[in-house]
Design a protein around this motif. Structure first.
Motif, PDB file in Angstrom:
ATOM      1  N   TRP A  51       0.872  -1.185   0.000  1.00  0.00           N
ATOM      2  CA  TRP A  51       0.000   0.000   0.000  1.00  0.00           C
ATOM      3  C   TRP A  51       0.896   1.217   0.000  1.00  0.00           C
ATOM      4  O   TRP A  51       1.909   1.264   0.697  1.00  0.00           O
ATOM      5  N   HIS A  52       0.539   2.216  -0.815  1.00  0.00           N
ATOM      6  CA  HIS A  52       1.363   3.431  -0.852  1.00  0.00           C
ATOM      7  C   HIS A  52       0.493   4.678  -0.743  1.00  0.00           C
ATOM      8  O   HIS A  52      -0.705   4.677  -1.063  1.00  0.00           O
ATOM      9  N   ALA A  53       1.130   5.746  -0.271  1.00  0.00           N
ATOM     10  CA  ALA A  53       0.503   7.064  -0.210  1.00  0.00           C
ATOM     11  C   ALA A  53       1.518   8.063  -0.765  1.00  0.00           C
ATOM     12  O   ALA A  53       2.091   8.881  -0.038  1.00  0.00           O
ATOM     13  N   ILE A  54       1.726   7.994  -2.076  1.00  0.00           N
ATOM     14  CA  ILE A  54       2.704   8.856  -2.734  1.00  0.00           C
ATOM     15  C   ILE A  54       2.071  10.222  -2.963  1.00  0.00           C
ATOM     16  O   ILE A  54       0.958  10.313  -3.500  1.00  0.00           O
ATOM     17  N   PRO A  55       2.727  11.292  -2.566  1.00  0.00           N
ATOM     18  CA  PRO A  55       2.137  12.634  -2.708  1.00  0.00           C
ATOM     19  C   PRO A  55       1.752  12.957  -4.144  1.00  0.00           C
ATOM     20  O   PRO A  55       2.401  12.503  -5.100  1.00  0.00           O
ATOM     21  N   GLU A  56       0.710  13.733  -4.284  1.00  0.00           N
ATOM     22  CA  GLU A  56       0.198  14.106  -5.608  1.00  0.00           C
ATOM     23  C   GLU A  56       1.251  14.817  -6.441  1.00  0.00           C
ATOM     24  O   GLU A  56       1.274  14.685  -7.668  1.00  0.00           O
ATOM     25  N   GLY A  57       2.134  15.557  -5.777  1.00  0.00           N
ATOM     26  CA  GLY A  57       3.155  16.297  -6.516  1.00  0.00           C
ATOM     27  C   GLY A  57       4.270  15.442  -7.064  1.00  0.00           C
ATOM     28  O   GLY A  57       5.175  15.950  -7.732  1.00  0.00           O
ATOM     29  N   ARG A  58       4.225  14.137  -6.821  1.00  0.00           N
ATOM     30  CA  ARG A  58       5.279  13.236  -7.298  1.00  0.00           C
ATOM     31  C   ARG A  58       4.697  12.216  -8.279  1.00  0.00           C
ATOM     32  O   ARG A  58       4.934  11.015  -8.193  1.00  0.00           O
ATOM     33  N   ARG A  59       3.959  12.728  -9.243  1.00  0.00           N
ATOM     34  CA  ARG A  59       3.293  11.847 -10.205  1.00  0.00           C
ATOM     35  C   ARG A  59       4.284  11.061 -11.056  1.00  0.00           C
ATOM     36  O   ARG A  59       4.040   9.893 -11.385  1.00  0.00           O
ATOM     37  N   ALA A  60       5.394  11.684 -11.434  1.00  0.00           N
ATOM     38  CA  ALA A  60       6.370  10.988 -12.276  1.00  0.00           C
ATOM     39  C   ALA A  60       6.924   9.768 -11.548  1.00  0.00           C
ATOM     40  O   ALA A  60       7.009   8.669 -12.116  1.00  0.00           O
ATOM     41  N   GLU A  61       7.289   9.941 -10.277  1.00  0.00           N
ATOM     42  CA  GLU A  61       7.801   8.815  -9.507  1.00  0.00           C
ATOM     43  C   GLU A  61       6.721   7.754  -9.293  1.00  0.00           C
ATOM     44  O   GLU A  61       6.993   6.553  -9.328  1.00  0.00           O
ATOM     45  N   ARG A  62       5.482   8.205  -9.090  1.00  0.00           N
ATOM     46  CA  ARG A  62       4.397   7.246  -8.885  1.00  0.00           C
ATOM     47  C   ARG A  62       4.180   6.404 -10.142  1.00  0.00           C
ATOM     48  O   ARG A  62       3.964   5.183 -10.049  1.00  0.00           O
ATOM     49  N   THR A  63       4.268   7.031 -11.308  1.00  0.00           N
ATOM     50  CA  THR A  63       4.121   6.289 -12.557  1.00  0.00           C
ATOM     51  C   THR A  63       5.245   5.280 -12.737  1.00  0.00           C
ATOM     52  O   THR A  63       5.015   4.122 -13.119  1.00  0.00           O
ATOM     53  N   ARG A  64       6.476   5.705 -12.451  1.00  0.00           N
ATOM     54  CA  ARG A  64       7.614   4.796 -12.577  1.00  0.00           C
ATOM     55  C   ARG A  64       7.522   3.661 -11.565  1.00  0.00           C
ATOM     56  O   ARG A  64       7.880   2.518 -11.867  1.00  0.00           O
ATOM     57  N   PHE A  65       7.009   3.975 -10.393  1.00  0.00           N
ATOM     58  CA  PHE A  65       6.841   2.949  -9.363  1.00  0.00           C
ATOM     59  C   PHE A  65       5.813   1.917  -9.815  1.00  0.00           C
ATOM     60  O   PHE A  65       6.031   0.701  -9.680  1.00  0.00           O
ATOM     61  N   ALA A  66       4.699   2.376 -10.365  1.00  0.00           N
ATOM     62  CA  ALA A  66       3.661   1.466 -10.838  1.00  0.00           C
ATOM     63  C   ALA A  66       4.188   0.573 -11.956  1.00  0.00           C
ATOM     64  O   ALA A  66       3.902  -0.634 -11.998  1.00  0.00           O
ATOM     65  N   THR A  67       4.963   1.146 -12.869  1.00  0.00           N
ATOM     66  CA  THR A  67       5.546   0.358 -13.954  1.00  0.00           C
ATOM     67  C   THR A  67       6.480  -0.707 -13.399  1.00  0.00           C
ATOM     68  O   THR A  67       6.459  -1.872 -13.822  1.00  0.00           O
ATOM     69  N   GLY A  68       7.297  -0.318 -12.426  1.00  0.00           N
ATOM     70  CA  GLY A  68       8.200  -1.271 -11.804  1.00  0.00           C
ATOM     71  C   GLY A  68       7.464  -2.379 -11.081  1.00  0.00           C
ATOM     72  O   GLY A  68       7.872  -3.551 -11.128  1.00  0.00           O
ATOM     73  N   LEU A  69       6.356  -2.046 -10.425  1.00  0.00           N
ATOM     74  CA  LEU A  69       5.581  -3.068  -9.723  1.00  0.00           C
ATOM     75  C   LEU A  69       4.985  -4.067 -10.719  1.00  0.00           C
ATOM     76  O   LEU A  69       5.009  -5.285 -10.468  1.00  0.00           O
ATOM     77  N   ARG A  70       4.462  -3.574 -11.809  1.00  0.00           N
ATOM     78  CA  ARG A  70       3.892  -4.493 -12.803  1.00  0.00           C
ATOM     79  C   ARG A  70       4.973  -5.408 -13.374  1.00  0.00           C
ATOM     80  O   ARG A  70       4.723  -6.587 -13.651  1.00  0.00           O
ATOM     81  N   PHE A  71       6.182  -4.874 -13.567  1.00  0.00           N
ATOM     82  CA  PHE A  71       7.289  -5.675 -14.077  1.00  0.00           C
ATOM     83  C   PHE A  71       7.644  -6.797 -13.094  1.00  0.00           C
ATOM     84  O   PHE A  71       8.132  -7.856 -13.499  1.00  0.00           O
ATOM     85  N   LEU A  72       7.363  -6.576 -11.818  1.00  0.00           N
ATOM     86  CA  LEU A  72       7.637  -7.581 -10.792  1.00  0.00           C
ATOM     87  C   LEU A  72       6.470  -8.549 -10.589  1.00  0.00           C
ATOM     88  O   LEU A  72       6.525  -9.394  -9.698  1.00  0.00           O
ATOM     89  N   GLY A  73       5.419  -8.418 -11.407  1.00  0.00           N
ATOM     90  CA  GLY A  73       4.294  -9.339 -11.314  1.00  0.00           C
ATOM     91  C   GLY A  73       3.164  -8.893 -10.425  1.00  0.00           C
ATOM     92  O   GLY A  73       2.271  -9.679 -10.102  1.00  0.00           O
ATOM     93  N   PHE A  74       3.157  -7.613 -10.021  1.00  0.00           N
ATOM     94  CA  PHE A  74       2.074  -7.093  -9.187  1.00  0.00           C
ATOM     95  C   PHE A  74       0.863  -6.736 -10.034  1.00  0.00           C
ATOM     96  O   PHE A  74       0.975  -6.310 -11.189  1.00  0.00           O
ATOM     97  N   GLY A  75      -0.289  -6.866  -9.430  1.00  0.00           N
ATOM     98  CA  GLY A  75      -1.527  -6.335  -9.972  1.00  0.00           C
ATOM     99  C   GLY A  75      -2.151  -5.435  -8.927  1.00  0.00           C
ATOM    100  O   GLY A  75      -1.812  -5.515  -7.739  1.00  0.00           O
ATOM    101  N   SER A  76      -3.059  -4.562  -9.346  1.00  0.00           N
ATOM    102  CA  SER A  76      -3.676  -3.634  -8.403  1.00  0.00           C
ATOM    103  C   SER A  76      -5.193  -3.774  -8.428  1.00  0.00           C
ATOM    104  O   SER A  76      -5.785  -4.054  -9.477  1.00  0.00           O
ATOM    105  N   VAL A  77      -5.797  -3.597  -7.260  1.00  0.00           N
ATOM    106  CA  VAL A  77      -7.255  -3.557  -7.164  1.00  0.00           C
ATOM    107  C   VAL A  77      -7.728  -2.137  -6.893  1.00  0.00           C
ATOM    108  O   VAL A  77      -8.893  -1.828  -7.082  1.00  0.00           O
TER     109      VAL A  77
END
Length: 285
Positions: free
Chosen positions: A108-134
């Motif tokens: 679970w994450h609470a990434i600040p709204e002002g860090r959208r670029a990092e949040r996008t890169r984080f999501a991409t990295g999670l999917r590459f590791l086999g994560f899915g999101s609900v």
């Protein structure tokens, strides 16, 4: 003729990085810019699009441009080698060994709204590791991914914005609902079936030998491009929770045989086009 690439549309930057990461990974290895452009043209990109892609990779600190007389050469940066090495660790371990589904990772994450670029890169990295999101901030993987997630979050300076849980799912309540919400397994099966349709005939050594060096290079590169997309969409679930491990195993085995079997011819074509004797005179590119 090479197999037809039918997954995500090819992008010249991605393809150029795939080619460089495959063929000039060793320290000091270089590729001639004119030859690099010619290789990209073999995939249908124009000269202008190819040159723009290489320039963009330089701006992103993934390629370094240097001059050898009048000839422009490219090498991978240290940053690119680090990224490619981490990617290879995941791609070439994908589907090996089969997962049991005994351990799950919940994030679970609470990434600040002002860090959208990092949040996008984080999501991409999670999917590459086999994560899915609900939900946007809640992610699941059917593996122990504690070390990989910690490394990813630290690299993006997000470690203070996540919580991580590692444990088992309930034996009494199967995770079927979670699986259906987080992943489109039917779409994964479709992609696997297309991969087998495209490259299955190349299991046979005679079919591989029938390809010209150019076609071997194009086919091998396209196959790697398609295969590297599987970790983003396949959570590697066991059969007990709806996964298709036998189909995945078939695809992985096919990739291993064909990728290795086309290596010599593909490497020969790359060296002929993109690594001519650097001491030889050539027009600036």
């Amino acid at each position: 003729m090479p197999a037809v690439q039918r997954s995500a549309p090819l992008q010249p930057q991605d393809l150029a990085l795939t080619i460089a990461g495959t063929h000039i990974r060793e320290p000091g290895e270089r590729v001639w810019s004119g030859g690099f452009v010619q290789l990209l043209k073999e995939f249908g990109f124009s000269t202008e699009a190819s040159r723009a892609a290489l320039a963009r990779l330089v701006q992103r600190n993934l390629l370094e441009r240097e001059m050898d007389g009048r000839r422009a050469l490219y090498t991978l940066t240290e940053h690119a080698v680090e990224l490619l090495t981490r990617g290879d660790d995941r791609i070439f371990s994908f589907g090996r060994p089969e997962t049991t589904g005994d351990v799950w990772t919940i994030l679970w994450h609470a990434i600040p709204e002002g860090r959208r670029a990092e949040r996008t890169r984080f999501a991409t990295g999670l999917r590459f590791l086999g994560f899915g999101s609900v939900q946007d901030a809640t992610w699941f993987a059917a593996h122990d991914r504690e070390a990989a997630v910690t490394e990813l979050a630290t690299s993006l300076n997000l470690i203070d914005h996540i919580s991580l849980f590692v444990g088992r799912m309930s034996d009494q309540v199967p995770p079927g609902l979670l699986v259906r919400e987080a992943w489109d397994l039917a779409a994964v099966d479709d992609r696997y079936t297309r991969f087998v349709d495209d490259y299955g005939h190349l299991r046979r050594a005679g079919e591989r030998r029938a390809l010209s060096p150019k076609d071997a290079f194009v086919t091998r590169t396209l196959m790697l491009h398609q295969f590297r997309g599987f970790p983003f969409v396949d959570p590697e679930l066991p059969a007990a929770v709806g996964g298709r491990p036998q189909l995945r195993k078939r695809v992985v085995a096919l990739f291993d045989v064909v990728y290795a079997g086309l290596a010599d011819a593909a490497n020969a074509h790359f060296h002929e086009v993109a690594q001519p004797a650097f001491s030889r005179a050539a027009p600036a590119a």
